[in-house]
Enzyme design. Structure first.
Site, PDB file in Angstrom:
ATOM      1  N   TYR A  28       0.834  -1.215   0.000  1.00 34.44           N
ATOM      2  CA  TYR A  28       0.000   0.000   0.000  1.00 34.44           C
ATOM      3  C   TYR A  28       0.866   1.260   0.000  1.00 34.44           C
ATOM      4  CZ  TYR A  28      -3.136  -3.647   1.642  1.00 34.44           C
ATOM      5  OH  TYR A  28      -3.829  -4.814   1.779  1.00 34.44           O
ATOM      6  N   TYR A 156     -12.990  -7.287   5.509  1.00 32.45           N
ATOM      7  CA  TYR A 156     -11.790  -7.269   4.653  1.00 32.45           C
ATOM      8  C   TYR A 156     -11.420  -8.715   4.347  1.00 32.45           C
ATOM      9  CZ  TYR A 156      -7.068  -7.030   2.978  1.00 32.45           C
ATOM     10  OH  TYR A 156      -5.956  -7.196   2.196  1.00 32.45           O
ATOM     11  N   ASP A 257     -14.071 -16.468   6.954  1.00 31.24           N
ATOM     12  CA  ASP A 257     -12.689 -16.098   6.673  1.00 31.24           C
ATOM     13  C   ASP A 257     -11.970 -15.945   8.016  1.00 31.24           C
ATOM     14  OD1 ASP A 257     -10.314 -14.803   6.228  1.00 31.24           O
ATOM     15  OD2 ASP A 257     -11.130 -13.289   4.859  1.00 31.24           O
ATOM     16  N   LYS A 286      -2.160 -16.881   7.322  1.00 32.69           N
ATOM     17  CA  LYS A 286      -1.375 -16.118   8.303  1.00 32.69           C
ATOM     18  C   LYS A 286      -0.653 -16.970   9.356  1.00 32.69           C
ATOM     19  CE  LYS A 286      -3.763 -11.671   7.952  1.00 32.69           C
ATOM     20  NZ  LYS A 286      -2.720 -10.720   7.646  1.00 32.69           N
TER      21      LYS A 286
END
Ligand code: PMP
Length: 440
Positions: A28, A156, A257, A286
């Site tokens: 980003y 997200y 998720d 993760k």
């Protein structure tokens, strides 16, 4: 003759930091107007050692992943052992023990009924895989019109195109890619907070949306209980339970998720356990490898698998090159065993209590909207977005690694963090924030 590359101009005299700014793109960020990044030389336990000699107590677990801390001897050894056999073989037509044992372990520890495992490279890909599974499932069931997804505002799910389409339309990247992204159905962000029950009123938007559009909706995708990068928000497990029931009522699959929440971070091994539900499809990533390597998994129920494999040619149409990478599987298996053999629940609960004590005083600072803590996650929500150029060096100078985004200053330390380091992290964070807020 060699083609010329007129823009390449990298004198050997540049320092690594200068080279980084010139050619390495960070998350980003702009590469034409780059911010500087801190050069890490070594990392151990809960500490990052910078090239300039500074030591930082890590408050981020490298974005939820490094739960056992850096440079862990058991995880290092698991990789060494595997590397002696082989690092990777293609997964088409070949298989290996690390993948088989990892998948077996995932089936064993995840919520009941998720018996089939598809391995992939990263969280975003695991979400794409989940979405494709849902689409192929409905094709297999003779309902090819079910092509849309319902999602929660504030959610997200990753940065690939499919995943972006189900992220929050405001905090996500919909504006930039609006002509390309699939249009999905958005349900209001849940109003009921973690310790609250969910009323019929709280559920109304979801019920109306699902009732009116279920013919076109393949699945509802959500982050159970903790919305991460969309706002670090904790909502009612009861709401999740009610949504699961709505999905059943309207024949919509539920995709959980748990890429951020999985493997203990919220105080349960998986956040779905707070609500006592099993989704139809589950995404993991993760912390699965203890933050050592990139690896993700999408699990589904046998009934979803049957539907998927009744569509088209009978095959699920996905197959990344590095699917089931043996090094990643070996370290994931070692990381999960390490977690299960540790007293992680006690540790996470202890971190929760300490974070609560350390961060709560921020609630009275002017410019702070709310402080909230759940499991090993502590969040200070500010009224305004922070100025990263100012606050980031202040954190580093104070000896802590904290990386806010927007108006959220948050920490999620490795589970192995010792009391002194946690105390230092919390008190330094408050000190820096106090000084920052007093001067803006
Ligand atoms: N889902 C959630 C809930 C996440 O937090 C993230 C990453 N922040 C992703 C998906 C995407 O994972 P990755 O960055 O590994 O692609």
């Amino acid at each position: 003759m060699k083609p010329s590359h007129p823009t390449v101009n990298l004198p050997a005299s540049k320092t690594p930091a200068q080279l980084d700014q010139a050619i390495v793109w960070h998350p980003y960020s702009s590469i034409t107007n780059p911010a500087s990044a801190y050069l890490v030389e070594r990392a151990e336990n809960c500490k990052l050692h910078l090239a300039d000699g500074r030591q930082l107590v890590d408050g981020m677990s490298s974005w939820w992943s490094v739960i056992h801390g850096y440079n862990h001897p058991v995880l290092n050894q698991a990789l060494r052992d595997q590397i002696e056999d082989f690092s990777h073989v293609m997964f088409g037509g070949l298989t290996h023990r690390p993948a088989i044992e990892l998948c077996q372990k995932l089936v064993e520890i995840t919520p009941q009924g998720l018996d089939k495992v598809f391995l992939s490279d990263s969280g975003s890909v695991a979400v794409e895989v989940a979405m494709k599974m849902a689409l192929q499932y409905w094709q297999g069931k003779g309902k090819p019109d079910k092509t849309k997804f319902a999602c929660l505002r504030g959610g997200y799910h990753g940065d690939t195109l499919g995943a972006m389409s189900v992220c929050d339309p405001i905090t996500g990247m919909h504006k930039l890619f609006s002509q390309t992204l699939q249009k999905q159905h958005f349900i209001e962000k849940p109003h009921c907070k973690f310790h609250e029950d969910c009323s019929e009123h709280d559920l109304q938007d979801a019920r109306t949306l699902l009732r009116n559009n279920h013919q076109h909706i393949a699945a509802l995708i959500l982050e159970p209980v903790v919305q991460g990068a969309g706002g670090m928000y904790f909502y009612s497990p009861d709401y999740l339970k009610q949504l699961k029931m709505l999905c059943e009522e309207f024949h919509i699959l539920l995709i959980a998720d748990e890429i951020a929440t999985g493997f203990g971070r919220t105080g349960k091994l998986f956040a779905c356990e707070h609500a006592g539900i099993s989704p139809d499809i589950l995404c993991l990533g993760k912390a699965m490898t203890g933050g050592y390597m990139t690896l993700a998994a999408t699990l589904c129920s046998p009934s979803v698998a049957d539907g998927v494999c009744s569509s088209g040619s009978g095959a699920f149409m996905h197959g990344p090159t590095f699917m089931g990478n043996a090094l990643a599987c070996a370290v994931a298996l070692a990381s999960i065993k390490l977690l299960l053999e540790s007293n992680w629940q006690t540790k996470v609960l202890h971190i929760e209590k300490q974070l609560d004590r350390l961060l709560s005083p921020a609630a009275t600072m002017s410019g702070v909207h709310e402080v909230r803590v759940l499991g090993a996650i502590g969040v200070i929500e500010l009224d305004e977005a922070v100025d990263m150029a100012i606050i980031q060096p202040l954190f580093v100078d104070a000896g802590i690694w904290v990386r806010p985004f927007g108006n959220l200053v948050y920490v999620m330390p490795p589970f192995i963090i010792d009391d002194n380091s946690l105390e230092y992290l919390g008190s330094s964070l408050l000190d820096v924030l106090g000084r920052y807020l007093a001067n803006i």
